[in-house]
Design an enzyme around this catalytic site. Structure first.
Site, PDB file in Angstrom:
ATOM      1  N   HIS A 184       0.833  -1.214   0.000  1.00  0.00           N
ATOM      2  CA  HIS A 184       0.000   0.000   0.000  1.00  0.00           C
ATOM      3  C   HIS A 184       0.868   1.265   0.000  1.00  0.00           C
ATOM      4  O   HIS A 184       0.442   2.315   0.482  1.00  0.00           O
ATOM      5  CB  HIS A 184      -0.945   0.027   1.210  1.00  0.00           C
ATOM      6  CG  HIS A 184      -1.851  -1.145   1.306  1.00  0.00           C
ATOM      7  ND1 HIS A 184      -3.124  -1.164   0.751  1.00  0.00           N
ATOM      8  CD2 HIS A 184      -1.681  -2.371   1.876  1.00  0.00           C
ATOM      9  CE1 HIS A 184      -3.686  -2.331   0.987  1.00  0.00           C
ATOM     10  NE2 HIS A 184      -2.834  -3.085   1.658  1.00  0.00           N
ATOM     11  N   SER A 314      16.267  17.096 -18.307  1.00  0.00           N
ATOM     12  CA  SER A 314      15.486  18.320 -18.358  1.00  0.00           C
ATOM     13  C   SER A 314      16.186  19.359 -19.220  1.00  0.00           C
ATOM     14  O   SER A 314      17.418  19.432 -19.247  1.00  0.00           O
ATOM     15  CB  SER A 314      15.273  18.885 -16.949  1.00  0.00           C
ATOM     16  OG  SER A 314      14.666  20.156 -16.989  1.00  0.00           O
ATOM     17  N   LYS A 320      19.624  17.195 -13.945  1.00  0.00           N
ATOM     18  CA  LYS A 320      18.502  16.290 -13.689  1.00  0.00           C
ATOM     19  C   LYS A 320      18.598  15.074 -14.603  1.00  0.00           C
ATOM     20  O   LYS A 320      18.831  15.196 -15.803  1.00  0.00           O
ATOM     21  CB  LYS A 320      17.177  17.006 -13.926  1.00  0.00           C
ATOM     22  CG  LYS A 320      15.958  16.243 -13.412  1.00  0.00           C
ATOM     23  CD  LYS A 320      14.708  17.130 -13.523  1.00  0.00           C
ATOM     24  CE  LYS A 320      13.525  16.514 -12.799  1.00  0.00           C
ATOM     25  NZ  LYS A 320      13.072  15.272 -13.424  1.00  0.00           N
ATOM     26  N   GLU A 327      10.305   4.855 -18.628  1.00  0.00           N
ATOM     27  CA  GLU A 327       9.161   5.587 -19.162  1.00  0.00           C
ATOM     28  C   GLU A 327       8.830   5.137 -20.579  1.00  0.00           C
ATOM     29  O   GLU A 327       7.651   4.982 -20.940  1.00  0.00           O
ATOM     30  CB  GLU A 327       9.447   7.085 -19.120  1.00  0.00           C
ATOM     31  CG  GLU A 327       9.509   7.644 -17.703  1.00  0.00           C
ATOM     32  CD  GLU A 327      10.134   9.032 -17.620  1.00  0.00           C
ATOM     33  OE1 GLU A 327      10.163   9.572 -16.507  1.00  0.00           O
ATOM     34  OE2 GLU A 327      10.581   9.555 -18.662  1.00  0.00           O
TER      35      GLU A 327
END
Length: 458
Positions: A184, A314, A320, A327
């Site tokens: 969870h 980025s 970054k 993805e």
């Protein structure tokens, strides 16, 4: 342009095209997706054409000269030399007649030239009477999808083997890296990073087994069954001769359909394979998302692993780095799920003796295979092989996890441990610190207890 003629009339065909008037009509009629059917299906049809020519020759239905010319034409096509001659749109006649005739015409014209004739000479080599002898699109096209599916399933299994091996290797490397489990998205009982990766490997082993099982059903083919599967206008031995020749040329183990009627109109075997690919995509989706979560940060996330940096993350935030491979895998897997939804619907939309949505089924199945093959390879080479554990961060989370309370239950009792959890949340101290401060257990006792926290199989 050259002029060709059939029962529907005359048609202009590009002078140097290897295809004929049926293909030219289909090019004009169908322009929906802007994409041609995958070459994997075209090549599978070509394999079947060569096998049918051999069978017809063996049964005395086609002379040796024409049979040899057809088979040589098929060999030429399979080299990739004429890939641009198969332009028919995915969304065409529902049985795939347009592509089937496109292949018949290219084979016929290649054979004619080999025999010393001219393009379009239908007397010397007719696309229907000779190349398509004893055949119907209704059994050739679905048999081609099955052939392409089996061939691609072996490629997918090989890609999966490599990915599973890399994950299993990481499981071994991380076997002793203790960390907190999470259910969870909340702290749960401890686990090792190695156990986590071992679970991924087993999930993909099961996914591979589902693909293999679906592939077994695709080995039953209806080629030779003609329009509705009864084998009308063919000799009883035609089907077995085709399958024997096909197996000789491909090295595979196809078999004659047990029921020609069923296999002509039901596409469920292809639906089963598509479903197996969807389930694999869902497993890969889950694994990729787990990796993204485990690598989140670097300073404000879980940060328990580091993924290979493959590109700047980025255009505005210097330094970054994003989980770009994961993805990309996510998007690929989502696409496969969408393809399967369309296949499932198409499989259920057959009417009476035929399914009239076969080009869509074949197209989506082949695309799903190709996406998953490349996705597995990308995850393996660009992500999994370069995963590094942050052992210090994993240990910190292990010791700070409220899930450790479960391990203390047998020694200290539920109520006392619950009070410790509450105190820990208020004070910011982890359970290990509180247990030692309150002298509820010695450090040696606690370490022995923690050492057994990962289950009997560690």
């Amino acid at each position: 342009m050259r002029i060709e003629k059939d029962a529907m009339g005359e048609m202009q065909v590009p002078e140097n095209a290897w295809y004929g008037l049926h293909t030219s009509r289909s090019i004009k009629n169908f322009n929906v997706s802007g994409e041609s059917l995958p070459l994997a299906i075209v090549y599978a049809i070509v394999h079947l054409k060569a096998a049918c020519a051999a069978a017809n020759e063996q049964l005395g239905l086609l002379d040796q000269h024409r049979s040899l010319a057809i088979r040589k034409a098929c060999e030429t096509i399979l080299t990739g030399a004429h890939d641009d001659q198969f332009p028919i749109d995915v969304f065409q006649a529902g049985s795939g007649t347009s592509t089937q005739m496109n292949v018949n015409e290219v084979i016929a014209n290649l054979a004619v030239v080999q025999m010393g004739g001219q393009l379009g000479d239908r007397k010397m080599m007719h696309p229907n009477d000779h190349v398509n002898k004893g055949q119907s699109t209704n059994n050739i096209f679905p048999s081609a999808i099955r052939l392409a599916g089996v061939q691609l399933s072996y490629r997918l299994e090989a890609a999966l083997d490599a990915l599973i091996a890399s994950i299993a290797d990481k499981a071994g490397q991380f076997a002793r890296v203790a960390k907190s489990g999470r259910t969870h998205l909340q702290d749960a009982v401890p686990i090792t990073l190695g156990q986590e990766f071992d679970g991924y490997a087993r999930a993909l082993e099961k996914a591979k087994a589902r693909v293999a099982a679906a592939g077994e059903n695709l080995l039953e083919i209806g080629v030779g069954g003609n329009a509705v599967g009864t084998g009308i206008n063919t000799k009883p031995a035609f089907r077995s001769h085709i399958v024997a020749s096909l197996n000789d040329s491909t090295g595979l183990s196809f078999k004659v359909a047990q029921n020609g009627i069923e296999i002509t109109q039901f596409m469920t075997d292809m639906g089963q394979m598509s479903a197996a690919l969807r389930l694999l995509a869902l497993d890969l989706l889950k694994i990729a998302n787990d990796l993204r979560l485990l690598a989140s940060g670097p300073n404000t996330g879980l940060g328990e692993i580091r993924l290979p940096a493959v590109e700047p993350g980025s255009s505005i935030m210097p330094g970054k780095v994003n989980p770009s491979i994961c993805e990309a895998a996510n998007m690929a897997c989502i696409q496969v799920v969408g393809y399967d939804a369309a296949v499932a619907m198409a499989c259920g939309l057959g009417q009476l003796q035929l399914n009239t949505h076969m080009p869509l089924i074949g197209n989506n199945l082949v695309k799903s295979f190709n996406i998953l093959i490349r996705t597995c390879t990308m995850l393996d080479e660009k992500c999994i092989q370069g995963v590094v554990a942050d052992e210090e961060k994993c240990r910190k989370h292990f010791e700070a996890s409220a899930g450790l309370a479960t391990i203390l239950n047998p020694e200290l009792g539920y109520d006392r441990v619950a009070a410790l959890v509450k105190e820990g949340l208020a004070s910011g101290k982890n359970l290990k610190t509180l247990v030692l401060e309150k002298r509820l257990m010695s450090e040696g006792q606690l370490e022995r207890l923690l050492a057994g926290a990962f289950g009997p199989n560690l």
